[in-house]
Design a protein around this motif. Structure first.
Motif, mmCIF file in Angstrom:
data_model
loop_
_atom_site.group_PDB
_atom_site.id
_atom_site.type_symbol
_atom_site.label_atom_id
_atom_site.label_comp_id
_atom_site.label_asym_id
_atom_site.label_seq_id
_atom_site.Cartn_x
_atom_site.Cartn_y
_atom_site.Cartn_z
ATOM 1 N N THR A 1 0.825 -1.211 0.000
ATOM 2 C CA THR A 1 0.000 0.000 0.000
ATOM 3 C C THR A 1 0.853 1.252 0.000
ATOM 4 O O THR A 1 0.602 2.209 -0.738
ATOM 5 C CB THR A 1 -0.932 0.009 1.227
ATOM 6 N N VAL A 2 1.887 1.252 0.831
ATOM 7 C CA VAL A 2 2.795 2.406 0.894
ATOM 8 C C VAL A 2 3.503 2.601 -0.441
ATOM 9 O O VAL A 2 3.666 3.733 -0.929
ATOM 10 C CB VAL A 2 3.814 2.220 2.036
ATOM 11 N N VAL A 3 3.958 1.495 -1.071
ATOM 12 C CA VAL A 3 4.659 1.594 -2.358
ATOM 13 C C VAL A 3 3.740 2.188 -3.423
ATOM 14 O O VAL A 3 4.143 3.063 -4.209
ATOM 15 C CB VAL A 3 5.169 0.201 -2.795
ATOM 16 N N ILE A 4 2.485 1.732 -3.467
ATOM 17 C CA ILE A 4 1.540 2.234 -4.479
ATOM 18 C C ILE A 4 1.250 3.716 -4.259
ATOM 19 O O ILE A 4 1.231 4.520 -5.199
ATOM 20 C CB ILE A 4 0.241 1.410 -4.448
ATOM 21 N N VAL A 5 1.036 4.106 -2.989
ATOM 22 C CA VAL A 5 0.769 5.510 -2.694
ATOM 23 C C VAL A 5 1.963 6.375 -3.079
ATOM 24 O O VAL A 5 1.818 7.459 -3.664
ATOM 25 C CB VAL A 5 0.420 5.688 -1.207
ATOM 26 N N ALA A 6 3.176 5.890 -2.774
ATOM 27 C CA ALA A 6 4.378 6.652 -3.126
ATOM 28 C C ALA A 6 4.505 6.808 -4.635
ATOM 29 O O ALA A 6 4.887 7.869 -5.143
ATOM 30 C CB ALA A 6 5.612 5.968 -2.559
ATOM 31 N N ALA A 7 4.184 5.732 -5.382
ATOM 32 C CA ALA A 7 4.265 5.804 -6.850
ATOM 33 C C ALA A 7 3.262 6.812 -7.399
ATOM 34 O O ALA A 7 3.561 7.574 -8.321
ATOM 35 C CB ALA A 7 4.011 4.425 -7.448
ATOM 36 N N LEU A 8 2.038 6.822 -6.833
ATOM 37 C CA LEU A 8 1.032 7.785 -7.289
ATOM 38 C C LEU A 8 1.459 9.214 -6.994
ATOM 39 O O LEU A 8 1.280 10.119 -7.821
ATOM 40 C CB LEU A 8 -0.310 7.485 -6.609
ATOM 41 N N LEU A 9 2.028 9.435 -5.805
ATOM 42 C CA LEU A 9 2.494 10.773 -5.465
ATOM 43 C C LEU A 9 3.620 11.212 -6.381
ATOM 44 O O LEU A 9 3.685 12.370 -6.809
ATOM 45 C CB LEU A 9 2.959 10.805 -4.004
ATOM 46 N N ALA A 10 4.545 10.288 -6.692
ATOM 47 C CA ALA A 10 5.653 10.621 -7.590
ATOM 48 C C ALA A 10 5.134 10.974 -8.977
ATOM 49 O O ALA A 10 5.615 11.909 -9.621
ATOM 50 C CB ALA A 10 6.634 9.455 -7.660
ATOM 51 N N SER A 11 4.141 10.220 -9.458
ATOM 52 C CA SER A 11 3.564 10.515 -10.779
ATOM 53 C C SER A 11 2.877 11.874 -10.780
ATOM 54 O O SER A 11 3.024 12.655 -11.728
ATOM 55 C CB SER A 11 2.567 9.425 -11.167
ATOM 56 N N ALA A 12 2.117 12.164 -9.715
ATOM 57 C CA ALA A 12 1.437 13.461 -9.634
ATOM 58 C C ALA A 12 2.442 14.599 -9.597
ATOM 59 O O ALA A 12 2.252 15.648 -10.234
ATOM 60 C CB ALA A 12 0.531 13.497 -8.394
#
Length: 282
Positions: A119-130
């Motif tokens: 969950t943390v990895v996915i959230v971090a990836a979304l934040l990086a993309s944004a």
């Protein structure tokens, strides 16, 4: 305490380049508006320079250039001011680095579950993309993006084909008055620069949404236009919209400001503008 000690303490209190710029301006009896007129830099950016608040400027890439222009306006040594600003930028970057902390081994029983880790990895990836999208759409590109855009702009130039394009478009703009006013309007906040014959950007300014700027006749003859967000800038010649001056979100430079040259970019007439619209993919 004698006068020499007081003067020494006063000098030590000036620790930032912004203080030097402000004191030089006040000593010259100039207001921020006066300096803005001389440098073509907005007052809010000049105020940020005086406070050494570089985060308020349109991009760290241009901090040194703005500071040097300010220095010229108040008769300070621009090379020395530029070096001081670069040093402050480096010091700020160093101070922002996280301090090293030693951690003791963690009890394996207290480690996060695999589901929490993913969950943390996915959230971090979304934040990086944004963040990446935000940086791409921001008003001013960073140094790496500017370098890439410069390379793309240089690679896209085709000197051999330029004469034929100009020859075909010349009749459409032949009847344009050589002194027709050239006006730049910001559709959103957009940075523009004026380059000399050697490609060096001598003047900068930022247009706010709806703000207009009539290019001085001397600029039309001596400089070419560059901008990093062409779709945010409207260019008119004698009240006639010349259309887009480059692909969206791409650094364009070397744009001639002469009325006839600007009109040839879009055909210089209503029919030319319509043809240009048809060429753009829907």
């Amino acid at each position: 305490m004698d006068e020499e000690e007081v003067a020494t303490q006063g000098e030590l209190a000036i620790t930032r380049t912004g203080d030097r710029l402000r004191l030089a301006r006040e000593a010259a009896g100039l207001s921020l508006a006066d300096v803005a007129t001389r440098t073509r830099i907005t007052q809010r950016h000049l105020a940020a320079l005086e406070k050494s608040d570089f985060s308020e400027l349109p991009g760290r890439t241009y901090v040194t250039g703005f500071a040097r222009a300010y220095a010229r306006a108040v008769d300070l040594p621009e090379a020395e001011i530029g070096a001081s600003v670069r040093q402050e930028l480096e010091d700020d970057d160093y101070g922002a680095r996280p301090a090293y902390e030693a951690y003791e081994p963690t009890d394996p029983a207290r480690l996060p579950t695999p589901r929490l880790v993913w969950t943390v990895v996915i959230v971090a990836a979304l934040l990086a993309s944004a963040y990446g999208v935000w940086r791409f759409l921001s008003v001013e590109p960073d140094e790496a993006l500017i370098a890439a855009q410069n390379r793309d702009a240089d690679a896209s130039e085709a000197p051999a084909a330029a004469p034929s394009v100009e020859k075909a478009a010349a009749p459409n703009g032949a009847n344009v008055a050589p002194d027709a006013p050239v006006v730049l309007t910001g559709l959103s906040e957009v940075w523009i620069g004026f380059d000399d014959a050697e490609g060096k950007t001598e003047n900068w300014r930022t247009l706010d949404p709806g703000e207009t700027y009539e290019v001085p006749p001397a600029y039309i003859e001596q400089f070419t236009l560059r901008t990093s967000i062409p779709q945010a800038l409207k260019v008119t010649v004698g009240g006639r919209d010349v259309g887009a001056i480059g692909p969206a979100d791409t650094l364009v430079k070397g744009v001639s400001l002469k009325p006839a040259d600007l009109l040839t970019r879009s055909g210089g007439s209503a029919s030319g503008d319509a043809a240009g619209t048809q060429r753009r993919p829907g």
